[in-house]
Design an enzyme around this catalytic site. Sequence first.
Site, PDB file in Angstrom:
ATOM      1  N   ASP A 127     -11.711   4.549  -0.069  1.00 26.78           N
ATOM      2  CA  ASP A 127     -12.852   3.899  -1.056  1.00 26.78           C
ATOM      3  C   ASP A 127     -13.759   3.190  -0.503  1.00 26.78           C
ATOM      4  O   ASP A 127     -13.914   2.886   0.542  1.00 26.78           O
ATOM      5  CB  ASP A 127     -12.064   3.008  -2.108  1.00 26.78           C
ATOM      6  CG  ASP A 127     -12.115   1.602  -1.556  1.00 26.78           C
ATOM      7  OD1 ASP A 127     -12.650   0.712  -1.870  1.00 26.78           O
ATOM      8  OD2 ASP A 127     -10.917   1.510  -0.586  1.00 26.78           O
ATOM      9  N   ASP A 158      -7.491  -3.345  -6.260  1.00 24.24           N
ATOM     10  CA  ASP A 158      -7.340  -4.487  -4.836  1.00 24.24           C
ATOM     11  C   ASP A 158      -7.058  -5.860  -5.352  1.00 24.24           C
ATOM     12  O   ASP A 158      -7.094  -6.088  -6.717  1.00 24.24           O
ATOM     13  CB  ASP A 158      -8.702  -4.324  -4.523  1.00 24.24           C
ATOM     14  CG  ASP A 158      -8.945  -5.199  -3.045  1.00 24.24           C
ATOM     15  OD1 ASP A 158      -7.857  -5.650  -2.804  1.00 24.24           O
ATOM     16  OD2 ASP A 158      -9.971  -5.246  -2.713  1.00 24.24           O
TER      17      ASP A 158
END
Length: 376
Positions: free
Chosen positions: A271, A92
Site C-alpha cells: 500500500d 493500520d
Amino acid sequence: MKFKIDATTPFSSARAGEITTDHGVIPTPIFMPVGTVGSVKGVHMRELREDIDAKIILGNTYHLYLRPGLDVIRGAGGLHKFNSWNHPILTDSGGFQVFSLSSNRKLKEEGAYFRSHIDGSKYLFTPEGVVDIQRTIGSDIMMALDECPPGTSDFSYARKSLDLTHRWLKRGWQRYQETEGLYGYSQAYFPIVQGCVYPELRKESARFVSDLGADGNAIGGLAVGEPTEKMYEMIEVVNDILPSDRPRYLMGVGTPANILEAIDRGVDMMDCVMPTRNGRNGMLFTSNGIMNMRNKKWADDFSELDPDGTAWVDHEYSRAYVRHLFVSQELLAMQIASVHNLAFYLHLVKEARKHIVAGDFASWKKEMIERVTRRL
C-alpha cells in the site's frame, strides 16, 4: 482468512496467490489503495469498484478513532456499512501515525501516549486497546501496534524499539485470541516485523513473528528514510524467514519500481499514498514513465494519458485537457489523476501476476522497471 499460492516463477521469489476473506477474494500480488479516514481521497467507491477494480482498501485506526469516532462506526454496523465498501478492508494500527507525531507523543511500556492533531486532546493507545478499536471498526485484516523507528536510527535505539514492539505484540496477540468480531464475520491479525536496517534485528523479529502462526505477516519500518537498496536488502532478509504459506504485506511502499522489486522478493501485498498524493500534485504514473502534468509540453498534446496502457477511465481525457485542469486549479484534475494513478497501480500488479503465472516475470520486470522510471 485463507491463503493459497497459485504459481511461482523462475529466477525470482515472486508468487501469485489468492487471499480469501469473508468480504471477498483478493488475487495477489495486490496493491491496496489507502483510504485513511474511510475514503480514498478524491475517489468515489463506484470508481474504486468499476474503474480501478480495487479488491481491498485500507483504513487507519488512529484517524478513524479520532473522527468520526467509535460510537458512530459501531452505530453504522462497522466501517464496511459506514463507507459503503462491501469488500475487504485492512486497518493500520495507527503506530505509524503516532510515530509521525514525534513531537506530540511519548512511548511507555503500557503504550503510546499522543495528542490529537485535530484539537490537541490526549490519548493512549495500548496493544490491547488497538485490537478492541479494530474490532469495532470491523476490518477484515487488523494490524498489531508497533513502534516504527526512523530509517536512520542507530543500533541502540533500534534494539530498544524492537524489544518494545515485541512485548506489545505478545499483549496484542493475546487480546486478539481472547476476543471475537462484532459483526458476524472473521478478522485476521497481522504482526509486524521491525528492526530498522539491521539484518540481525530483522532476522530476530521475523522469527519472533513467524512463531505466532498468524494468518499473515507484515514488514514495517521501511521507506522511512533508509536508502532504497537497504530496503530491498531487508525485504530479502525477512522473507527468507517468514513462512511462505502466509501472505507477506510490505507496508507503505511505494513507487511502481519499488512495487515490482518487492514482488520479485516475495511480497504479496503493498500500500502507499503515492498514487493519490502525487496525483493531486500533478504527477501521473504511466506504462511508459512519469509525467508532470503542469509541464507546457502537454499543452497541445491531445493523445490519451497512457496510450500504451489498458483502456481505463483516462481514455476519456487528453493530456492537454488534464494539463489545462491543473493549470486552472480545477478539482476535477486531482480526481482524474488519482483515479488514473490507482488504476495504473492495479493494472501493474495484475500484469505482474499474469507474468508470474506465465513464467516470464523476471524478464518482464526488467523491461518494466526501465519504462516506469522514465521521466516523460
